[in-house]
Design a protein around this motif. Structure first.
Motif, PDB file in Angstrom:
ATOM      1  N   GLU A  29      47.146  25.855  31.436  1.00  0.00           N
ATOM      2  CA  GLU A  29      47.084  26.698  32.620  1.00  0.00           C
ATOM      3  C   GLU A  29      48.457  27.299  32.898  1.00  0.00           C
ATOM      4  O   GLU A  29      49.473  26.675  32.626  1.00  0.00           O
ATOM      5  CB  GLU A  29      46.684  25.893  33.868  1.00  0.00           C
ATOM      6  N   GLU A  35      48.725  34.533  44.776  1.00  0.00           N
ATOM      7  CA  GLU A  35      47.486  35.068  44.216  1.00  0.00           C
ATOM      8  C   GLU A  35      47.749  36.383  43.486  1.00  0.00           C
ATOM      9  O   GLU A  35      47.159  36.645  42.432  1.00  0.00           O
ATOM     10  CB  GLU A  35      46.467  35.273  45.334  1.00  0.00           C
ATOM     11  N   ALA A  38      49.018  35.656  40.033  1.00  0.00           N
ATOM     12  CA  ALA A  38      47.936  35.114  39.204  1.00  0.00           C
ATOM     13  C   ALA A  38      47.006  36.229  38.748  1.00  0.00           C
ATOM     14  O   ALA A  38      46.625  36.289  37.572  1.00  0.00           O
ATOM     15  CB  ALA A  38      47.167  34.042  39.974  1.00  0.00           C
ATOM     16  N   ASN A  39      46.643  37.117  39.653  1.00  0.00           N
ATOM     17  CA  ASN A  39      45.758  38.227  39.297  1.00  0.00           C
ATOM     18  C   ASN A  39      46.411  39.186  38.316  1.00  0.00           C
ATOM     19  O   ASN A  39      45.765  39.675  37.382  1.00  0.00           O
ATOM     20  CB  ASN A  39      45.296  38.971  40.547  1.00  0.00           C
ATOM     21  N   ALA A  42      46.338  37.547  34.914  1.00  0.00           N
ATOM     22  CA  ALA A  42      44.978  37.592  34.378  1.00  0.00           C
ATOM     23  C   ALA A  42      44.662  38.985  33.836  1.00  0.00           C
ATOM     24  O   ALA A  42      44.126  39.124  32.724  1.00  0.00           O
ATOM     25  CB  ALA A  42      43.971  37.179  35.446  1.00  0.00           C
ATOM     26  N   THR A  60      40.849  32.583  37.444  1.00  0.00           N
ATOM     27  CA  THR A  60      41.921  32.325  38.398  1.00  0.00           C
ATOM     28  C   THR A  60      41.341  31.493  39.533  1.00  0.00           C
ATOM     29  O   THR A  60      40.142  31.517  39.784  1.00  0.00           O
ATOM     30  CB  THR A  60      42.523  33.624  38.972  1.00  0.00           C
ATOM     31  N   TRP A  81      48.350  28.731  42.589  1.00  0.00           N
ATOM     32  CA  TRP A  81      47.284  29.518  41.984  1.00  0.00           C
ATOM     33  C   TRP A  81      47.327  29.275  40.489  1.00  0.00           C
ATOM     34  O   TRP A  81      48.405  29.140  39.910  1.00  0.00           O
ATOM     35  CB  TRP A  81      47.485  31.002  42.292  1.00  0.00           C
ATOM     36  N   TYR A  82      46.167  29.220  39.839  1.00  0.00           N
ATOM     37  CA  TYR A  82      46.137  28.989  38.394  1.00  0.00           C
ATOM     38  C   TYR A  82      45.450  30.124  37.655  1.00  0.00           C
ATOM     39  O   TYR A  82      44.642  30.862  38.198  1.00  0.00           O
ATOM     40  CB  TYR A  82      45.458  27.654  38.064  1.00  0.00           C
ATOM     41  N   VAL A  83      45.830  30.241  36.386  1.00  0.00           N
ATOM     42  CA  VAL A  83      45.210  31.168  35.443  1.00  0.00           C
ATOM     43  C   VAL A  83      44.893  30.353  34.204  1.00  0.00           C
ATOM     44  O   VAL A  83      45.761  29.658  33.683  1.00  0.00           O
ATOM     45  CB  VAL A  83      46.171  32.327  35.077  1.00  0.00           C
TER      46      VAL A  83
END
Length: 86
Positions: A29, A35, A38-39, A42, A60, A81-83
């Motif tokens: 990850e 956020e 993260a976006n 992604a 995400t 936040w994760y990806v």
């Protein structure tokens, strides 16, 4: 696909494995402070794979501090936040 680059792995290998900065990696990850970041990661990953003719699923999400506390799951991921790849 022969000669294709595993972009997710390339990025994870170059990130630190500690939560001192704005982005870090646990190898499976990418963790981001916001956020928006993260976006953006992604979207970038999807575009990099698409440039090789590959369709991938990027997820995400958020390690919610209240939910983690309620479930007794607080750890160094909490609040990040994760990806990841699905």
């Amino acid at each position: 696909m022969e000669g294709a680059i595993n972009w997710f792995e390339v990025i994870c290998e170059r990130m630190r494995d500690y939560s001192e900065g704005n982005i870090w990696s646990t190898w499976d990850e990418l963790l981001c402070r916001t956020e928006d970041v993260a976006n953006a990661l992604a979207d970038m990953l999807e575009q990099l794979y698409a440039s090789q003719g590959e369709e991938i699923v990027i997820n995400t999400g958020y390690y919610d501090p209240e939910e983690d506390k309620r479930n007794g799951e607080e750890d160094r991921h909490t609040g990040w936040w994760y990806v990841n790849m699905g």
